[in-house]
Design an enzyme around this catalytic site. Structure first.
Site, PDB file in Angstrom:
ATOM      1  N   HIS A  85       1.207  -1.433  -0.155  1.00 54.29           N
ATOM      2  CA  HIS A  85       0.989   0.288   0.421  1.00 54.29           C
ATOM      3  C   HIS A  85       0.472   0.987   0.058  1.00 54.29           C
ATOM      4  CE1 HIS A  85      -3.148  -2.789   1.481  1.00 54.29           C
ATOM      5  NE2 HIS A  85      -2.479  -2.539   2.234  1.00 54.29           N
TER       6      HIS A  85
HETATM    7  C1  BDR Z   1      -2.915   1.189   5.535  1.00 56.41           C
HETATM    8  O1  BDR Z   1      -3.566   0.346   6.788  1.00 56.41           O
HETATM    9  C2  BDR Z   1      -1.933  -0.632   7.217  1.00 56.41           C
HETATM   10  O2  BDR Z   1      -1.476  -1.630   7.228  1.00 56.41           O
HETATM   11  C3  BDR Z   1      -1.544   0.061   6.571  1.00 56.41           C
HETATM   12  O3  BDR Z   1      -0.099   0.549   6.615  1.00 56.41           O
HETATM   13  C4  BDR Z   1      -1.571   1.132   4.751  1.00 56.41           C
HETATM   14  O4  BDR Z   1      -1.324   2.662   5.602  1.00 56.41           O
HETATM   15  C5  BDR Z   1      -3.673   0.483   4.378  1.00 56.41           C
HETATM   16  O5  BDR Z   1      -4.898  -0.400   4.726  1.00 56.41           O
END
Ligand code: BDR
Ligand code: CA
Length: 315
Positions: free
Chosen positions: A262
């Site tokens: 992400h």
């Molecule tokens: C987001 O939430 C966290 O688990 C990750 O770092 C990312 O920023 C994804 O939903």
């Protein structure tokens, strides 16, 4: 050159965003602030500092701790995905109590440090603006835009990983970063500055498949790995990061092909925005993601040349 400030909650994918922000040739990273989120604010601050050291950030790039809780709601963390300290399973980073880690942390509050960096960049470079990249809950950024409205003109854009259009990861429609502090997200969305949201719809396409994982381990863009031995300690560290994240995504969300990176996409958006324009075309999606991973592996190769973890991996 893109001047950026990174606000994050490391976090496995945040760690990859930190690496890209340091080693991407058209990005100048000014500083890193941290926020509650994947783990406690104390852990995210220490983790950011561990990453800056391991990924060979220039010594003047410091970590500034920010909000320890959301604006209105109780704090929520995500040990299921990121382990109890936020970087579960990641081997080879300096330990939390090492002096290398402690000396990277500046005790000024995050929003004060962001204000200083924006003013300095604007004054020293005759009106150059800074892009704020946020890869965690938006509490710090909401506080910043509320406390320093006079500095909004010095913001080029706010690029944040969060949200999903018709897709969620903490409920059918809720994404973790926004769910942690929705009021902060609302304040940021209302701020009169350009914004780019990198939602789950995009990030769920950036999957680290086994084949990409092997390329990461072995520094090869063209050949699949023959063994699981990484070619450097840095690559071993990144490999353990991907392996842990992969297991979390498999057991929690049933992702069988690999974990999505992400937060790394926020930095890719700043460095290579044309990739994301092309992402709109259904038939170019695969090509775009391949180009993103080439960019990612290129930054890892640059990091490998200077990282304190660049020794050959022998076991
Ligand atoms: C987001 O939430 C966290 O688990 C990750 O770092 C990312 O920023 C994804 O939903
Ligand atoms: Ca994050």
């Amino acid at each position: 050159m893109n001047y950026i400030w990174l606000d994050c909650d490391p976090g496995h994918d945040d760690a990859t965003a930190i690496l890209l922000a340091i080693h991407c040739s058209n990005i100048r990273l000014l500083g890193v602030s941290t926020v509650h989120g994947n783990t406690t604010a104390e852990n995210t601050k220490i983790n950011a500092s561990r990453c800056l050291h391991a990924f060979a950030a220039p010594a003047d790039i410091k970590v500034y701790g920010g909000a320890i809780k959301p604006l209105l709601r109780p704090t929520r963390h995500d040990p299921e995905i990121h382990g109890p300290d936020g970087l579960g399973g990641v081997e080879g980073l300096p330990s939390a109590d090492s002096s290398l880690v402690r000396t990277r942390i500046d005790h000024r509050p995050a929003i004060e440090a962001i204000a200083g960096a924006l003013r300095r960049t604007w004054n020293d470079s005759a009106g150059v603006k800074v892009t704020i990249v946020a890869s965690g809950p938006l509490t710090n950024i909401a506080l910043f835009v509320s406390v320093y409205p006079d500095l909004l003109d010095a913001i080029e854009r706010i690029v944040f990983m969060g949200g999903g259009i018709g897709v969620g990861n903490r409920s059918a429609v809720a994404e973790f970063n926004i769910l942690c502090d929705p009021e902060a997200a609302q304040i940021v969305l209302n701020a009169p500055v350009p914004k780019t949201m990198i939602p789950l719809n995009v990030t769920h396409k950036a999957i680290v498949t086994n084949s990409l994982h092997n390329k990461l381990i072995n520094n090869s863009l063209t050949h699949e790995a023959q063994s699981e031995l990484a070619s450097s300690q840095l690559r071993h560290t990144l490999s353990t990061l991907i392996s842990f994240f992969k297991e979390s995504y498999k057991s929690t969300f049933g992702f069988l092909d690999g974990p999505p990176l992400h937060d790394a996409l926020t930095i890719a958006y700043v460095a290579r925005p044309e990739l994301f324009t092309r992402l709109r075309g259904i038939h170019t999606t695969g090509e775009t993601i391949a180009a993103f991973f080439d960019f990612f592996l290129d930054c890892v190769a640059k990091c490998d040349r200077v990282s304190p973890l660049n020794q050959k991996c022998t076991s």
